[in-house]
Write a protein that holds these residues in place. Structure first.
Motif, PDB file in Angstrom:
ATOM      1  N   GLY A 108       0.833  -1.201   0.000  1.00  0.00           N
ATOM      2  CA  GLY A 108       0.000   0.000   0.000  1.00  0.00           C
ATOM      3  C   GLY A 108       0.861   1.243   0.000  1.00  0.00           C
ATOM      4  N   ARG A 109       0.230   2.364  -0.207  1.00  0.00           N
ATOM      5  CA  ARG A 109       0.943   3.647  -0.144  1.00  0.00           C
ATOM      6  C   ARG A 109       0.621   4.273   1.194  1.00  0.00           C
ATOM      7  N   TRP A 110       1.658   4.635   1.914  1.00  0.00           N
ATOM      8  CA  TRP A 110       1.444   5.219   3.229  1.00  0.00           C
ATOM      9  C   TRP A 110       1.058   6.684   3.083  1.00  0.00           C
ATOM     10  N   LYS A 111       0.095   7.105   3.880  1.00  0.00           N
ATOM     11  CA  LYS A 111      -0.310   8.499   3.965  1.00  0.00           C
ATOM     12  C   LYS A 111      -0.391   8.837   5.447  1.00  0.00           C
ATOM     13  N   ASN A 112       0.337   9.883   5.883  1.00  0.00           N
ATOM     14  CA  ASN A 112       0.285  10.297   7.281  1.00  0.00           C
ATOM     15  C   ASN A 112      -1.148  10.564   7.687  1.00  0.00           C
ATOM     16  N   ARG A 113      -1.455  10.284   8.956  1.00  0.00           N
ATOM     17  CA  ARG A 113      -2.825  10.475   9.406  1.00  0.00           C
ATOM     18  C   ARG A 113      -2.871  10.761  10.896  1.00  0.00           C
ATOM     19  N   ILE A 114      -3.995  11.332  11.296  1.00  0.00           N
ATOM     20  CA  ILE A 114      -4.335  11.538  12.698  1.00  0.00           C
ATOM     21  C   ILE A 114      -5.664  10.838  12.902  1.00  0.00           C
ATOM     22  N   GLU A 115      -5.767  10.051  13.963  1.00  0.00           N
ATOM     23  CA  GLU A 115      -7.046   9.408  14.242  1.00  0.00           C
ATOM     24  C   GLU A 115      -7.211   9.208  15.738  1.00  0.00           C
ATOM     25  N   THR A 116      -8.457   9.038  16.125  1.00  0.00           N
ATOM     26  CA  THR A 116      -8.760   8.722  17.507  1.00  0.00           C
ATOM     27  C   THR A 116      -8.460   7.250  17.739  1.00  0.00           C
ATOM     28  N   VAL A 117      -7.681   6.972  18.783  1.00  0.00           N
ATOM     29  CA  VAL A 117      -7.324   5.600  19.138  1.00  0.00           C
ATOM     30  C   VAL A 117      -7.793   5.339  20.563  1.00  0.00           C
ATOM     31  N   VAL A 118      -7.818   4.084  20.926  1.00  0.00           N
ATOM     32  CA  VAL A 118      -8.103   3.696  22.304  1.00  0.00           C
ATOM     33  C   VAL A 118      -6.838   3.100  22.887  1.00  0.00           C
ATOM     34  N   ILE A 119      -6.483   3.560  24.079  1.00  0.00           N
ATOM     35  CA  ILE A 119      -5.379   2.963  24.823  1.00  0.00           C
ATOM     36  C   ILE A 119      -6.003   2.073  25.887  1.00  0.00           C
ATOM     37  N   GLN A 120      -5.690   0.782  25.831  1.00  0.00           N
ATOM     38  CA  GLN A 120      -6.139  -0.156  26.862  1.00  0.00           C
ATOM     39  C   GLN A 120      -4.970  -0.371  27.809  1.00  0.00           C
ATOM     40  N   PHE A 121      -5.158   0.042  29.055  1.00  0.00           N
ATOM     41  CA  PHE A 121      -4.098  -0.062  30.047  1.00  0.00           C
ATOM     42  C   PHE A 121      -4.028  -1.483  30.608  1.00  0.00           C
ATOM     43  N   PRO A 122      -2.872  -1.865  31.142  1.00  0.00           N
ATOM     44  CA  PRO A 122      -2.733  -3.216  31.699  1.00  0.00           C
ATOM     45  C   PRO A 122      -3.735  -3.536  32.809  1.00  0.00           C
ATOM     46  N   ASP A 123      -4.251  -2.520  33.512  1.00  0.00           N
ATOM     47  CA  ASP A 123      -5.206  -2.774  34.597  1.00  0.00           C
ATOM     48  C   ASP A 123      -6.632  -2.989  34.084  1.00  0.00           C
ATOM     49  N   PRO A 158       1.490   3.309  30.311  1.00  0.00           N
ATOM     50  CA  PRO A 158       2.440   2.307  30.789  1.00  0.00           C
ATOM     51  C   PRO A 158       2.828   1.306  29.708  1.00  0.00           C
ATOM     52  N   VAL A 159       4.065   0.848  29.791  1.00  0.00           N
ATOM     53  CA  VAL A 159       4.509  -0.240  28.923  1.00  0.00           C
ATOM     54  C   VAL A 159       3.558  -1.405  29.143  1.00  0.00           C
ATOM     55  N   GLY A 160       3.190  -2.074  28.063  1.00  0.00           N
ATOM     56  CA  GLY A 160       2.239  -3.175  28.138  1.00  0.00           C
ATOM     57  C   GLY A 160       0.828  -2.762  27.765  1.00  0.00           C
ATOM     58  N   SER A 161       0.592  -1.444  27.619  1.00  0.00           N
ATOM     59  CA  SER A 161      -0.714  -0.965  27.167  1.00  0.00           C
ATOM     60  C   SER A 161      -0.876  -1.304  25.687  1.00  0.00           C
ATOM     61  N   ASN A 162      -2.114  -1.531  25.268  1.00  0.00           N
ATOM     62  CA  ASN A 162      -2.409  -1.830  23.870  1.00  0.00           C
ATOM     63  C   ASN A 162      -3.020  -0.616  23.193  1.00  0.00           C
ATOM     64  N   ILE A 163      -2.696  -0.441  21.922  1.00  0.00           N
ATOM     65  CA  ILE A 163      -3.257   0.639  21.114  1.00  0.00           C
ATOM     66  C   ILE A 163      -4.216   0.019  20.102  1.00  0.00           C
ATOM     67  N   LEU A 164      -5.475   0.483  20.128  1.00  0.00           N
ATOM     68  CA  LEU A 164      -6.501   0.028  19.192  1.00  0.00           C
ATOM     69  C   LEU A 164      -6.748   1.123  18.162  1.00  0.00           C
ATOM     70  N   VAL A 165      -6.825   0.719  16.901  1.00  0.00           N
ATOM     71  CA  VAL A 165      -6.959   1.667  15.790  1.00  0.00           C
ATOM     72  C   VAL A 165      -8.021   1.166  14.820  1.00  0.00           C
ATOM     73  N   SER A 166      -8.301   1.969  13.807  1.00  0.00           N
ATOM     74  CA  SER A 166      -9.216   1.539  12.749  1.00  0.00           C
ATOM     75  C   SER A 166      -8.566   0.395  11.964  1.00  0.00           C
ATOM     76  N   PRO A 167      -9.384  -0.497  11.420  1.00  0.00           N
ATOM     77  CA  PRO A 167      -8.823  -1.567  10.583  1.00  0.00           C
ATOM     78  C   PRO A 167      -8.016  -1.025   9.398  1.00  0.00           C
ATOM     79  N   GLU A 168      -8.422   0.119   8.854  1.00  0.00           N
ATOM     80  CA  GLU A 168      -7.706   0.699   7.714  1.00  0.00           C
ATOM     81  C   GLU A 168      -6.274   1.086   8.083  1.00  0.00           C
ATOM     82  N   THR A 169      -6.110   1.677   9.267  1.00  0.00           N
ATOM     83  CA  THR A 169      -4.764   2.058   9.698  1.00  0.00           C
ATOM     84  C   THR A 169      -3.919   0.821   9.967  1.00  0.00           C
ATOM     85  N   ARG A 170      -4.489  -0.163  10.650  1.00  0.00           N
ATOM     86  CA  ARG A 170      -3.757  -1.403  10.919  1.00  0.00           C
ATOM     87  C   ARG A 170      -3.317  -2.064   9.619  1.00  0.00           C
ATOM     88  N   ASP A 171      -4.237  -2.144   8.644  1.00  0.00           N
ATOM     89  CA  ASP A 171      -3.926  -2.783   7.375  1.00  0.00           C
ATOM     90  C   ASP A 171      -2.820  -2.045   6.627  1.00  0.00           C
TER      91      ASP A 171
END
Length: 110
Positions: free
Chosen positions: A32-47, A89-102
């Motif tokens: 794919g061709r990368w295009k810089n982007r800004i999006e709302t993400v969810v941070i899931q903390f280890p707790d 914190p280290v170990g937190s997960n970042i959730l994004v749109s499927p389009e960004t992940r792909d």
């Protein structure tokens, strides 16, 4: 919109003028061709708690002095949290749109 996991944070640091930088960084998916982007993400903390924030996904050139490092390793997509004031914190997960992940790791994570 449903979100998907992109990464587990392995390191963070604050960079003046850019915000909080998250590691690891990514090499854009070659199909794919990368295009810089800004999006709302969810941070899931280890707790188990979570929060939404804005994230920037920007292609950056890394100044690697070793001439044996291939050109494709010198260009990486770096994830920053420009408006987030505390390092997740280290170990937190970042959730994004499927389009960004792909665009970053491909639809099958390859």
């Amino acid at each position: 919109m449903s979100l998907v996991e992109l990464m587990t944070i392995s390191e963070t640091f604050k960079l003046e003028g850019r915000g909080i930088v998250l590691a690891p960084s990514f090499f854009p998916h070659p199909h794919g061709r990368w295009k810089n982007r800004i999006e709302t993400v969810v941070i899931q903390f280890p707790d188990g708690s979570a929060t939404e924030t804005q994230a920037r996904f920007e292609l950056n050139h890394l100044n690697i002095p070793d001439p044996n490092v291939p050109i494709e390793l010198r260009w990486q997509v770096v994830v920053t949290l420009p408006d987030h004031t505390e390092k997740p914190p280290v170990g937190s997960n970042i959730l994004v749109s499927p389009e960004t992940r792909d665009a970053l790791i491909g639809p099958n994570g390859d």
